[in-house]
Design a protein around this motif. Structure first.
Motif, PDB file in Angstrom:
ATOM      1  N   ALA A  45      78.541  18.884   9.469  1.00  0.00           N
ATOM      2  CA  ALA A  45      79.801  19.509   9.867  1.00  0.00           C
ATOM      3  C   ALA A  45      80.700  18.536  10.626  1.00  0.00           C
ATOM      4  N   LEU A  46      80.100  17.740  11.513  1.00  0.00           N
ATOM      5  CA  LEU A  46      80.883  16.780  12.284  1.00  0.00           C
ATOM      6  C   LEU A  46      81.423  15.658  11.401  1.00  0.00           C
ATOM      7  N   ARG A  47      80.645  15.239  10.418  1.00  0.00           N
ATOM      8  CA  ARG A  47      81.131  14.187   9.519  1.00  0.00           C
ATOM      9  C   ARG A  47      82.406  14.655   8.813  1.00  0.00           C
ATOM     10  N   VAL A  49      84.639  17.130   9.944  1.00  0.00           N
ATOM     11  CA  VAL A  49      85.761  17.313  10.862  1.00  0.00           C
ATOM     12  C   VAL A  49      86.216  15.982  11.467  1.00  0.00           C
ATOM     13  N   GLN A  50      85.314  15.008  11.565  1.00  0.00           N
ATOM     14  CA  GLN A  50      85.687  13.682  12.071  1.00  0.00           C
ATOM     15  C   GLN A  50      86.195  12.765  10.953  1.00  0.00           C
ATOM     16  N   LEU A  51      86.295  13.306   9.762  1.00  0.00           N
ATOM     17  CA  LEU A  51      86.778  12.546   8.607  1.00  0.00           C
ATOM     18  C   LEU A  51      85.972  11.273   8.398  1.00  0.00           C
ATOM     19  N   GLY A  52      84.671  11.368   8.699  1.00  0.00           N
ATOM     20  CA  GLY A  52      83.784  10.240   8.462  1.00  0.00           C
ATOM     21  C   GLY A  52      84.020   9.056   9.372  1.00  0.00           C
ATOM     22  N   ARG A  53      84.537   9.298  10.584  1.00  0.00           N
ATOM     23  CA  ARG A  53      84.838   8.198  11.506  1.00  0.00           C
ATOM     24  C   ARG A  53      84.092   8.351  12.827  1.00  0.00           C
ATOM     25  N   CYS A  54      83.849   7.221  13.470  1.00  0.00           N
ATOM     26  CA  CYS A  54      83.164   7.201  14.767  1.00  0.00           C
ATOM     27  C   CYS A  54      84.031   7.877  15.825  1.00  0.00           C
ATOM     28  N   CYS A  57      85.226   4.488  18.358  1.00  0.00           N
ATOM     29  CA  CYS A  57      86.050   3.376  17.871  1.00  0.00           C
ATOM     30  C   CYS A  57      86.911   3.745  16.675  1.00  0.00           C
ATOM     31  N   ARG A  58      86.625   4.874  16.022  1.00  0.00           N
ATOM     32  CA  ARG A  58      87.366   5.388  14.868  1.00  0.00           C
ATOM     33  C   ARG A  58      87.187   4.519  13.615  1.00  0.00           C
ATOM     34  N   ARG A  59      86.155   3.687  13.583  1.00  0.00           N
ATOM     35  CA  ARG A  59      85.827   3.012  12.331  1.00  0.00           C
ATOM     36  C   ARG A  59      85.103   3.990  11.411  1.00  0.00           C
ATOM     37  N   HIS A  60      85.089   3.676  10.123  1.00  0.00           N
ATOM     38  CA  HIS A  60      84.404   4.536   9.160  1.00  0.00           C
ATOM     39  C   HIS A  60      82.893   4.502   9.394  1.00  0.00           C
ATOM     40  N   LEU A  61      82.275   5.670   9.282  1.00  0.00           N
ATOM     41  CA  LEU A  61      80.828   5.782   9.322  1.00  0.00           C
ATOM     42  C   LEU A  61      80.311   5.611   7.902  1.00  0.00           C
ATOM     43  N   TYR A  62      79.393   4.688   7.718  1.00  0.00           N
ATOM     44  CA  TYR A  62      78.914   4.420   6.370  1.00  0.00           C
ATOM     45  C   TYR A  62      77.529   5.024   6.165  1.00  0.00           C
ATOM     46  N   ASP A  63      76.498   4.229   6.152  1.00  0.00           N
ATOM     47  CA  ASP A  63      75.153   4.729   5.879  1.00  0.00           C
ATOM     48  C   ASP A  63      74.724   5.744   6.927  1.00  0.00           C
ATOM     49  N   ASP A  64      74.090   6.806   6.470  1.00  0.00           N
ATOM     50  CA  ASP A  64      73.698   7.886   7.368  1.00  0.00           C
ATOM     51  C   ASP A  64      72.721   7.417   8.438  1.00  0.00           C
ATOM     52  N   TYR A  65      71.836   6.482   8.099  1.00  0.00           N
ATOM     53  CA  TYR A  65      70.841   6.026   9.081  1.00  0.00           C
ATOM     54  C   TYR A  65      71.492   5.300  10.257  1.00  0.00           C
ATOM     55  N   ALA A  66      72.694   4.771  10.033  1.00  0.00           N
ATOM     56  CA  ALA A  66      73.401   4.059  11.097  1.00  0.00           C
ATOM     57  C   ALA A  66      74.387   4.962  11.834  1.00  0.00           C
ATOM     58  N   THR A  67      74.371   6.259  11.527  1.00  0.00           N
ATOM     59  CA  THR A  67      75.252   7.225  12.170  1.00  0.00           C
ATOM     60  C   THR A  67      74.456   8.031  13.183  1.00  0.00           C
ATOM     61  N   HIS A  68      74.955   8.095  14.408  1.00  0.00           N
ATOM     62  CA  HIS A  68      74.205   8.729  15.490  1.00  0.00           C
ATOM     63  C   HIS A  68      74.874  10.028  15.932  1.00  0.00           C
ATOM     64  N   LEU A  69      74.056  11.054  16.147  1.00  0.00           N
ATOM     65  CA  LEU A  69      74.530  12.299  16.734  1.00  0.00           C
ATOM     66  C   LEU A  69      74.506  12.089  18.244  1.00  0.00           C
ATOM     67  N   GLU A  70      75.664  11.793  18.781  1.00  0.00           N
ATOM     68  CA  GLU A  70      75.827  11.284  20.132  1.00  0.00           C
ATOM     69  C   GLU A  70      76.039  12.391  21.163  1.00  0.00           C
ATOM     70  N   HIS A  71      75.274  12.328  22.276  1.00  0.00           N
ATOM     71  CA  HIS A  71      75.522  13.220  23.408  1.00  0.00           C
ATOM     72  C   HIS A  71      76.535  12.549  24.326  1.00  0.00           C
ATOM     73  N   PHE A  72      77.702  13.150  24.458  1.00  0.00           N
ATOM     74  CA  PHE A  72      78.721  12.555  25.313  1.00  0.00           C
ATOM     75  C   PHE A  72      78.253  12.556  26.766  1.00  0.00           C
ATOM     76  N   VAL A  73      77.806  13.697  27.246  1.00  0.00           N
ATOM     77  CA  VAL A  73      77.185  13.791  28.567  1.00  0.00           C
ATOM     78  C   VAL A  73      75.682  13.593  28.381  1.00  0.00           C
ATOM     79  N   ASP A  74      75.141  12.634  29.083  1.00  0.00           N
ATOM     80  CA  ASP A  74      73.760  12.192  28.893  1.00  0.00           C
ATOM     81  C   ASP A  74      72.750  13.339  28.895  1.00  0.00           C
ATOM     82  N   LYS A  75      71.979  13.469  27.820  1.00  0.00           N
ATOM     83  CA  LYS A  75      71.007  14.556  27.725  1.00  0.00           C
ATOM     84  C   LYS A  75      69.814  14.337  28.643  1.00  0.00           C
ATOM     85  N   ALA A  76      69.542  13.096  29.031  1.00  0.00           N
ATOM     86  CA  ALA A  76      68.434  12.837  29.959  1.00  0.00           C
ATOM     87  C   ALA A  76      68.766  13.379  31.346  1.00  0.00           C
TER      88      ALA A  76
END
Length: 244
Positions: A45-47, A49-54, A57-76
């Motif tokens: 869903a995020l890919r 709505v984000q139009l496939g961008r980080c 940095c707003r660069r294009h997200l390519y391979d899925d393995y290099a795409t991270h589901l990022e916690h903005f506020v640290d989950k730890a």
């Protein structure tokens, strides 16, 4: 330069088969079916709505393995926000690694500064402009964040991206995000990647077409330099091959 999207809007809902209540108490690494369904469904869903961008940095997200589901506020630090959708966005591997490194350094410094405090130490996070108590809800207004938040801030009001991947801060939040994530080093990465993409193209015409297609992202001199490097490498390879 085209940044793809200003912010994540609308906020995706909980993926099919998941609910906020069903995820309470689960760690982010949980192998429960509901947790797996949430992570996989939200990533898709995020890919979209984000139009496939980080988100950073707003660069294009390519391979899925290099795409991270990022916690903005640290989950730890705030495990109760691990499955909060407004705390999640997709980032590229470069930004994810740099954010984690910054958080690690910041946390060590904060622990050192507060080591002699008497009584409870406020729970803080470098992307938040406010301290939170253990029972506080997820912050939900832009002023609560000290970095540019992909859910709550319009990106171009805080960061402008010029050709050649030059990032210019337009606000304290924008400048802080650029500095903390070292976004102005992204240009070097993209220039290397450009040369590699051009190298992968077959003939001179194909390489020229590829070069023209990226002029909206790269400065003309950078494209020219990349082409020259490719031509030189090909000539050197041809000489070496002829000499054997």
């Amino acid at each position: 330069m085209n940044i793809g999207f200003e912010k994540i809007a609308p906020t995706p809902g909980y993926p099919a088969g998941t609910t906020a209540a069903a995820l309470i108490g689960l760690t982010w690494e949980s192998r429960a079916n509901v947790a797996i369904a949430f992570r996989g469904g939200l990533k898709l869903a995020l890919r979209t709505v984000q139009l496939g961008r980080c988100c950073f940095c707003r660069r294009h997200l390519y391979d899925d393995y290099a795409t991270h589901l990022e916690h903005f506020v640290d989950k730890a630090t705030f495990p109760r926000f691990a499955y909060e959708i407004r705390n999640l966005a997709l980032s590229c591997g470069t930004c994810n690694i740099r954010k984690n490194a910054y958080f690690s350094t910041w946390d060590r410094r904060y622990r050192f500064m507060t080591r002699n405090f008497v009584g409870p130490v406020l729970i803080r996070c470098p992307v938040l402009s406010v301290a939170l108590n253990s029972c506080d809800a997820f912050p939900a207004i832009p002023a609560n964040f000290s970095w540019v938040n992909p859910h709550f801030h319009n990106y171009s009001q805080h960061i402008l991206v010029a050709r050649g991947w030059v990032f210019e801060g337009q606000s304290p939040e924008g400048r802080r995000t650029i500095r903390s994530l070292k976004l102005n080093e992204v240009g070097q990465i993209e220039r290397r990647a450009l040369a590699e993409r051009l190298e992968a193209r077959g003939g001179a015409l194909s390489m020229l077409v590829g070069a023209i297609s990226v002029l909206d992202q790269h400065r003309a001199n950078d494209v020219k330099d990349a082409i020259i490097k490719v031509i030189r490498r090909r000539r050197e390879a041809a000489k070496a091959s002829g000499g054997n």
